[in-house]
Scaffold this motif. Structure first.
Motif, PDB file in Angstrom:
ATOM      1  N   ASN A  63       1.069  -1.322   0.041  1.00 17.29           N
ATOM      2  CA  ASN A  63      -0.117  -0.087   0.144  1.00 17.29           C
ATOM      3  C   ASN A  63       0.702   1.191  -0.056  1.00 17.29           C
ATOM      4  N   PRO A  64       1.760   1.422  -0.921  1.00 22.68           N
ATOM      5  CA  PRO A  64       2.642   2.512  -1.012  1.00 22.68           C
ATOM      6  C   PRO A  64       2.034   3.826  -0.932  1.00 22.68           C
ATOM      7  N   ALA A  65       1.099   4.047  -1.612  1.00 15.13           N
ATOM      8  CA  ALA A  65       0.524   5.569  -1.760  1.00 15.13           C
ATOM      9  C   ALA A  65       0.282   6.029  -0.506  1.00 15.13           C
ATOM     10  N   TRP A  66      -0.523   4.962   0.429  1.00 18.80           N
ATOM     11  CA  TRP A  66      -0.905   5.502   1.666  1.00 18.80           C
ATOM     12  C   TRP A  66       0.391   5.617   2.622  1.00 18.80           C
ATOM     13  N   HIS A  92       5.531  12.157   2.540  1.00 22.04           N
ATOM     14  CA  HIS A  92       4.827  12.980   1.960  1.00 22.04           C
ATOM     15  C   HIS A  92       3.369  13.580   2.447  1.00 22.04           C
ATOM     16  N   ALA A  93       3.431  13.360   3.850  1.00 23.38           N
ATOM     17  CA  ALA A  93       2.250  13.993   4.329  1.00 23.38           C
ATOM     18  C   ALA A  93       1.817  15.481   4.412  1.00 23.38           C
ATOM     19  N   HIS A  94       3.189  16.008   4.133  1.00 26.87           N
ATOM     20  CA  HIS A  94       2.958  17.528   3.951  1.00 26.87           C
ATOM     21  C   HIS A  94       2.189  17.938   2.645  1.00 26.87           C
ATOM     22  N   LEU A  95       2.111  16.881   1.707  1.00 28.47           N
ATOM     23  CA  LEU A  95       1.374  17.316   0.409  1.00 28.47           C
ATOM     24  C   LEU A  95      -0.230  16.527   0.559  1.00 28.47           C
ATOM     25  N   ALA A  96      -0.208  15.842   1.542  1.00 27.35           N
ATOM     26  CA  ALA A  96      -1.586  15.075   1.642  1.00 27.35           C
ATOM     27  C   ALA A  96      -2.819  15.869   1.943  1.00 27.35           C
ATOM     28  N   GLU A  97      -3.919  15.504   1.158  1.00 27.15           N
ATOM     29  CA  GLU A  97      -5.398  16.007   1.272  1.00 27.15           C
ATOM     30  C   GLU A  97      -6.132  14.840   2.181  1.00 27.15           C
ATOM     31  N   ARG A  98      -6.507  14.912   3.036  1.00 27.55           N
ATOM     32  CA  ARG A  98      -6.657  13.618   3.843  1.00 27.55           C
ATOM     33  C   ARG A  98      -8.302  13.701   4.530  1.00 27.55           C
ATOM     34  N   VAL A  99      -9.020  12.955   4.469  1.00 30.45           N
ATOM     35  CA  VAL A  99     -10.122  12.581   5.361  1.00 30.45           C
ATOM     36  C   VAL A  99     -10.056  11.437   5.979  1.00 30.45           C
ATOM     37  N   GLY A 100      -9.909  11.321   7.135  1.00 33.99           N
ATOM     38  CA  GLY A 100      -9.786   9.820   8.180  1.00 33.99           C
ATOM     39  C   GLY A 100      -8.978   8.913   7.520  1.00 33.99           C
ATOM     40  N   ARG A 101      -9.802   7.878   7.061  1.00 35.63           N
ATOM     41  CA  ARG A 101      -8.623   6.877   6.427  1.00 35.63           C
ATOM     42  C   ARG A 101      -8.520   6.797   4.838  1.00 35.63           C
ATOM     43  N   ALA A 102      -8.654   7.920   4.381  1.00 33.08           N
ATOM     44  CA  ALA A 102      -8.536   8.280   2.701  1.00 33.08           C
ATOM     45  C   ALA A 102      -7.781   9.267   2.488  1.00 33.08           C
ATOM     46  N   VAL A 107      -0.278  17.470  -8.348  1.00 37.98           N
ATOM     47  CA  VAL A 107       1.110  16.935  -8.157  1.00 37.98           C
ATOM     48  C   VAL A 107       1.049  15.466  -8.509  1.00 37.98           C
ATOM     49  N   ALA A 108      -0.165  14.717  -8.424  1.00 38.52           N
ATOM     50  CA  ALA A 108      -0.077  13.268  -8.621  1.00 38.52           C
ATOM     51  C   ALA A 108      -1.602  12.834  -8.453  1.00 38.52           C
ATOM     52  N   GLY A 109      -1.829  11.755  -9.346  1.00 37.64           N
ATOM     53  CA  GLY A 109      -3.223  11.149  -9.265  1.00 37.64           C
ATOM     54  C   GLY A 109      -3.689  10.414  -8.353  1.00 37.64           C
ATOM     55  N   PHE A 110      -2.718   9.906  -7.438  1.00 37.33           N
ATOM     56  CA  PHE A 110      -2.914   8.924  -6.522  1.00 37.33           C
ATOM     57  C   PHE A 110      -3.789   9.108  -5.432  1.00 37.33           C
ATOM     58  N   HIS A 111      -4.714   8.081  -4.987  1.00 39.56           N
ATOM     59  CA  HIS A 111      -5.510   8.177  -3.880  1.00 39.56           C
ATOM     60  C   HIS A 111      -5.157   6.905  -3.040  1.00 39.56           C
ATOM     61  N   ARG A 149       3.205  19.781 -10.773  1.00 36.53           N
ATOM     62  CA  ARG A 149       3.848  20.058  -9.516  1.00 36.53           C
ATOM     63  C   ARG A 149       4.426  18.481  -8.959  1.00 36.53           C
ATOM     64  N   THR A 150       4.615  17.598 -10.245  1.00 36.68           N
ATOM     65  CA  THR A 150       5.035  16.318  -9.762  1.00 36.68           C
ATOM     66  C   THR A 150       6.418  16.442  -9.416  1.00 36.68           C
ATOM     67  N   VAL A 151       7.285  17.319  -9.937  1.00 36.58           N
ATOM     68  CA  VAL A 151       8.492  17.670  -9.729  1.00 36.58           C
ATOM     69  C   VAL A 151       8.849  17.716  -8.093  1.00 36.58           C
ATOM     70  N   GLU A 152       7.945  18.233  -7.359  1.00 38.05           N
ATOM     71  CA  GLU A 152       7.967  18.461  -5.685  1.00 38.05           C
ATOM     72  C   GLU A 152       7.948  16.978  -5.113  1.00 38.05           C
ATOM     73  N   LEU A 153       7.856  15.994  -5.652  1.00 37.70           N
ATOM     74  CA  LEU A 153       7.623  14.750  -4.952  1.00 37.70           C
ATOM     75  C   LEU A 153       9.079  14.182  -4.723  1.00 37.70           C
ATOM     76  N   GLY A 154      10.144  14.549  -5.596  1.00 37.89           N
ATOM     77  CA  GLY A 154      11.448  14.061  -5.108  1.00 37.89           C
ATOM     78  C   GLY A 154      12.380  14.704  -6.170  1.00 37.89           C
ATOM     79  N   THR A 155      13.591  13.928  -6.144  1.00 36.04           N
ATOM     80  CA  THR A 155      14.619  14.437  -7.076  1.00 36.04           C
ATOM     81  C   THR A 155      14.368  14.039  -8.676  1.00 36.04           C
TER      82      THR A 155
END
Length: 261
Positions: free
Chosen positions: A19-22, A29-39, A46-50, A136-142
């Protein structure tokens, strides 16, 4: 590849890469996360992953419904079939490979790419189609690139970042410059940076991209898992979710911790 082998359910996650995205969205990457509870999800540019804590938990799906809103979509791995209130818009088979014998080394021609290089990156990605890449994908890493006469002709970089692991992504080469080993050189160079900070490289590829898979295996990656990536649309009514603080929910906190082991 059988459909049974391609389905993953991170209900009893035994490895962080199940479960790498979670793990990334609740970790580095928590500083980038948009989160509601368990999602959780990345910002749309930035990226299309949920991601969900548990695909078998109705509360996680209710949180995802609140996160995306009525008619909203979510890109998830390991979902088949869709639960009530959701439909699969499209899906595809994928593979996950991990470094087992990769020779990582810096490349003298590789340059670090940043926000100023995004227009060139997007142009190269549009011409080579290595997978989704957003402003903004470039913000995920090098991200590293190789230029020829000033023009960006090859690219590779870091995307998902579960604790202890970093995904290599956006590996692509201009068609006029293929056959020179540029992609391999950049994968090795990106991996060198990953290993220098103590992480392990991994990557994903479409299951039908046999050419890329053969290349990755030839340089030291090994197949770890097969999976399904799906885009789902919310078809059910809006879900009201009681507000809560994640840290105050012992069960949720425990689930998050398990995903980060």
């Amino acid at each position: 590849m059988s459909s049974t082998a391609s389905i993953e359910t991170p209900t009893s996650t035994s490895h962080i890469l199940d479960n790498p995205a979670w793990a990334a969205l609740t970790g580095p990457h928590a500083h980038l996360a948009e989160r509601v509870g368990r999602a959780a999800r990345y910002p749309a540019d930035v990226a299309g992953f949920h991601a969900l804590t548990d695909h078998d938990d109705p509360r996680a799906w209710a949180d995802l419904a609140a996160l995306v809103g009525p008619g909203g979509t979510a890109a998830l791995r390991g979902v088949n079939p869709a639960p009530d209130g959701w439909e699969i818009v499209r899906s595809g088979q994928g593979v996950q490979l991990v470094d087992t014998a990769l020779r990582a080394e810096p490349d003298p021609e590789a340059v670090v790419l940043g926000a100023a290089d995004v227009p060139e990156i997007l142009d190269l990605v549009a011409r080579t189609e290595p997978g989704p890449y957003l402003p903004r994908t470039v913000e995920l890493g090098t991200y590293l690139g190789i230029r020829h006469e000033g023009r960006l002709v090859a690219l590779a970089g870091e995307r998902l970042h579960p604790p202890g692991w970093t995904e290599i992504s956006a590996v692509c080469t201009d068609p006029d410059h293929r056959g020179r080993g540029l992609a391999t050189r950049l994968v090795r160079a990106v991996a060198a940076g990953i290993k220098e900070r103590g992480d392990h490289p991994f990557l994903h590829a479409a299951a039908n991209n046999t050419r890329a898979i053969r290349l990755y295996e030839s340089i030291g990656f090994t197949l770890r898992a097969r999976t399904r990536f799906s885009l789902l649309r919310r078809t059910g009514p809006a879900v009201a979710v009681a507000p809560r603080e994640s840290a105050a929910d012992p069960e949720e906190t425990a689930q998050t911790r398990r995903c980060s082991l």
